[in-house]
Design an enzyme around this catalytic site. Structure first.
Site, PDB file in Angstrom:
ATOM      1  N   HIS A 169       1.023  -1.176   0.002  1.00 48.45           N
ATOM      2  CA  HIS A 169      -0.049   0.132   0.161  1.00 48.45           C
ATOM      3  C   HIS A 169       0.863   1.284  -0.172  1.00 48.45           C
ATOM      4  CE1 HIS A 169      -2.949   2.978   1.771  1.00 48.45           C
ATOM      5  NE2 HIS A 169      -3.900   2.007   1.565  1.00 48.45           N
ATOM      6  N   ASP A 205       3.037  -4.580   7.824  1.00 50.82           N
ATOM      7  CA  ASP A 205       1.815  -3.951   7.825  1.00 50.82           C
ATOM      8  C   ASP A 205       0.623  -4.861   8.010  1.00 50.82           C
ATOM      9  OD1 ASP A 205      -0.254  -2.695   6.914  1.00 50.82           O
ATOM     10  OD2 ASP A 205       0.520  -1.767   5.321  1.00 50.82           O
ATOM     11  N   GLN A 239      -4.588  -5.313   6.617  1.00 46.90           N
ATOM     12  CA  GLN A 239      -5.461  -6.112   6.245  1.00 46.90           C
ATOM     13  C   GLN A 239      -5.574  -7.618   6.651  1.00 46.90           C
ATOM     14  OE1 GLN A 239      -7.771  -5.226   4.063  1.00 46.90           O
ATOM     15  NE2 GLN A 239      -7.060  -3.101   3.548  1.00 46.90           N
ATOM     16  N   LYS A 271     -10.139  -1.006  10.662  1.00 46.13           N
ATOM     17  CA  LYS A 271     -10.054  -2.473   9.756  1.00 46.13           C
ATOM     18  C   LYS A 271     -10.492  -3.497  10.517  1.00 46.13           C
ATOM     19  CE  LYS A 271      -7.552  -0.436   6.242  1.00 46.13           C
ATOM     20  NZ  LYS A 271      -8.068   0.168   4.850  1.00 46.13           N
ATOM     21  N   CYS A 281      -4.799   2.573  -3.613  1.00 46.91           N
ATOM     22  CA  CYS A 281      -3.743   3.210  -2.846  1.00 46.91           C
ATOM     23  C   CYS A 281      -2.562   2.165  -2.951  1.00 46.91           C
ATOM     24  CB  CYS A 281      -3.842   3.763  -1.680  1.00 46.91           C
ATOM     25  SG  CYS A 281      -4.874   5.138  -1.368  1.00 46.91           S
TER      26      CYS A 281
HETATM   27  N1  PMP Z   1      -1.695  -0.605   4.474  1.00 41.74           N
HETATM   28  C1  PMP Z   1      -2.657  -1.597   4.022  1.00 41.74           C
HETATM   29  C2  PMP Z   1      -2.282  -2.771   3.688  1.00 41.74           C
HETATM   30  C3  PMP Z   1      -3.914  -1.021   3.847  1.00 41.74           C
HETATM   31  O1  PMP Z   1      -4.757  -1.854   3.433  1.00 41.74           O
HETATM   32  C4  PMP Z   1      -4.130   0.310   4.281  1.00 41.74           C
HETATM   33  C5  PMP Z   1      -5.462   0.819   4.142  1.00 41.74           C
HETATM   34  N2  PMP Z   1      -6.368   0.748   3.120  1.00 41.74           N
HETATM   35  C6  PMP Z   1      -3.151   0.927   5.019  1.00 41.74           C
HETATM   36  C7  PMP Z   1      -1.852   0.666   5.012  1.00 41.74           C
HETATM   37  C8  PMP Z   1      -3.386   2.584   5.498  1.00 41.74           C
HETATM   38  O2  PMP Z   1      -4.288   2.275   6.491  1.00 41.74           O
HETATM   39  P1  PMP Z   1      -5.013   3.554   7.359  1.00 41.74           P
HETATM   40  O3  PMP Z   1      -5.496   4.523   5.976  1.00 41.74           O
HETATM   41  O4  PMP Z   1      -5.760   3.205   8.220  1.00 41.74           O
HETATM   42  O5  PMP Z   1      -3.836   4.153   7.878  1.00 41.74           O
END
Ligand code: PMP
Length: 491
Positions: free
Chosen positions: A211, A288, A291, A314, A452
């Site tokens: 991401h 990270d 997910q 999440k 993203c």
């Molecule tokens: N890493 C991953 C794999 C994600 O899916 C996301 C959110 N889509 C993020 C980081 C960022 O998370 P947040 O916007 O809650 O900070």
């Protein structure tokens, strides 16, 4: 700043470091993980054969529990709570869905079908009620003031930290730093722990499946320090190529950071192996978990994770709250990157003494209520049992894969044998935006865009996909509604 994608880089021979070779790595990865092979499609075209759906495939670490059978009709009425309604462990889906008020919402004149769980999950009544209770009975700033409400809010806040520690298998609550979410957590680790140790030419390893939140913070510190990003590739299914990842390590490697589950493809990366390989080279890592945390039972101690970050929203908790797990020694070694109240033991104009971790990293008034709400979300997920919810979701994903592959012209993007929650696809002759809008008109919420995660989509020659993503409150009927709406488009 330089980005080296590195296919020609002749890195160290894994054997020189006592690491397994390619064949041994494949065996190693096959042995790991909670999830059975996913029976992925073999050809990426409309003529692909549906993945064999096998309800007999039971994740090896899960206790035996009744499976739902997708062939059974699922009666829509709550009165059918006994026969045919899927169950998560012992709990029927109708009971679980009743905990989530928003799932009864109507949109566009239709029953809402929430298949955008990778973007954010919905909140159960238990979390909403906990927030209300906090504001009605406990609201106060924490750690200061010797009055009753300060004590209540501090107790609630610290109890939430304790719950997160237990949920992640951390040694204790001092390993848990509250942050706004995964993005802030990764920035914290990059700025506080990694940047102070970087010299020009030092290297940070990422994967192409990340991401943007796990790319840009590293680019920022690489730009400032002259460090270099190296990127591990994935194969055509979307799984990381372990030997290529291994080859990226060398004497200049200072850190490695990777997702446990790709938000764009749903691939479950073998993080235990990725961490173990990094550790053989003396390199600390960040996982990270944005997910993964709601889909896979995580134990940071068993993983030997150095840092693990996730977002509350999440995992059925509030927005604006998340956590960083860090090993104690690493948190102690890290410098705070934000200064202010709460994080100090003593301040003079000459010198400031910080509190120990985690307070050292929590400058200013935190998001107290939402931290408490996150604690309630973790209680909720724990009460259902992640092994049960993960198992149900696995079945649902298998069913979804099978049903989507029946749609003419639909191509699944991300077909790794180990997947969670995500069904990314494109549809011949229809733009991603058109598909997203068509589904929205049918009351079906999915994400349509780049998620993203542009580098991984570009790896597959794409700028965008349609991305339904599942949670344990989703029903096979909702998959059917999705498939039916897609079929309308293709006819
Ligand atoms: N890493 C991953 C794999 C994600 O899916 C996301 C959110 N889509 C993020 C980081 C960022 O998370 P947040 O916007 O809650 O900070």
């Amino acid at each position: 700043m330089t980005v080296a994608t590195n296919p020609a880089y002749a890195g160290p021979n894994p054997k020189d470091y006592g690491l397994p070779d390619e064949r041994e790595l494949a065996a190693w990865i096959a042995r790991s993980g909670y999830f059975p092979a996913f029976s992925p499609p073999t050809a990426a075209s409309s003529s692909q054969t549906p993945a064999a759906y096998s309800p007999a495939v039971v994740p090896k670490a899960f206790p035996a529990a009744p499976l739902y059978t997708p062939e059974l009709p699922v009666a829509p009425s709550a009165s059918a709570a006994t026969a045919g309604i899927p169950r998560v462990g012992e709990v029927s889906l109708s009971k679980i869905r009743a905990d989530f008020p928003i799932l009864a919402e109507r949109v566009e004149g239709k029953q809402l079908v929430w298949l955008d769980n990778a973007a954010t999950t919905q909140r159960p009544r238990q979390v909403i009620d906990r927030l209300v209770h906090y504001y009605e009975h406990e609201n106060s700033n924490v750690h200061r003031g010797a009055h009753t409400l300060a004590a209540r809010s501090t107790d609630a806040y610290e109890a939430a930290r304790e719950k997160i520690a237990r949920f992640l298998g951390a040694p204790g609550k001092d390993n848990i730093v509250f942050v706004r979410g995964t993005t802030e957590g990764i920035n914290l680790v990059a700025q506080s722990f990694v940047k102070p140790n970087l010299q020009p030419g030092d290297e940070i390893i990422l994967t192409v499946a990340e991401h943007h939140a796990n790319i840009v913070p590293w680019q920022l510190i690489a730009e400032e320090t002259g460090a270099v990003l190296r990127v591990a590739p994935v194969d055509d299914t979307g799984q990381i190529i372990l030997p290529e990842y291994t080859r990226l390590f060398n004497k200049r490697t200072r850190f490695a950071s990777f997702a446990q589950v790709s938000n764009a493809l749903g691939t479950i990366l073998p993080v235990e192996e990725l961490i173990a390989i990094a550790h053989r080279f003396g390199v600390p890592t960040l996982v990270d978990g944005a997910q993964s945390v709601s889909h896979i039972p995580v134990n940071v101690t068993a993983l030997d994770a150095d840092f693990f970050v996730f977002s509350g929203h999440k995992i059925f908790g509030p927005t604006g709250i998340g956590a960083v797990y860090g090993k104690k020694a690493l948190l102690e070694a890290a410098k705070p990157y934000q200064g202010g109240g709460n994080m100090i033991a003593d301040v003079t104009f000459e010198r400031t003494q910080y509190h120990e971790a985690p307070e050292k990293f929590e400058a200013g008034t935190g998001n107290i209520a939402d931290a408490v709400g996150l604690g309630a979300a973790i209680d909720y997920v724990t009460s259902l049992g992640l092994p049960h919810t993960a198992r149900y979701e696995h079945e649902l994903l298998a069913y979804g894969t099978k049903e989507l592959l029946k749609i003419p012209g639909l191509r699944l993007i991300g077909t790794a044998t180990q997947k969670a929650s995500v069904l990314s696809f494109i549809l011949d002759g229809h733009s991603v935006e058109d598909v997203g809008q068509h589904l929205a008109r049918a009351g079906i919420a999915v994400r349509a865009g780049h998620h993203c995660a542009q580098p991984i989509l570009r790896r597959f020659g794409l700028e965008a996909t349609v991305r339904p993503s599942l949670a344990f409150y989703n029903l096979p009927e909702e998959i059917d509604a999705l498939a039916q709406a897609l079929r309308q488009l293709t006819h």
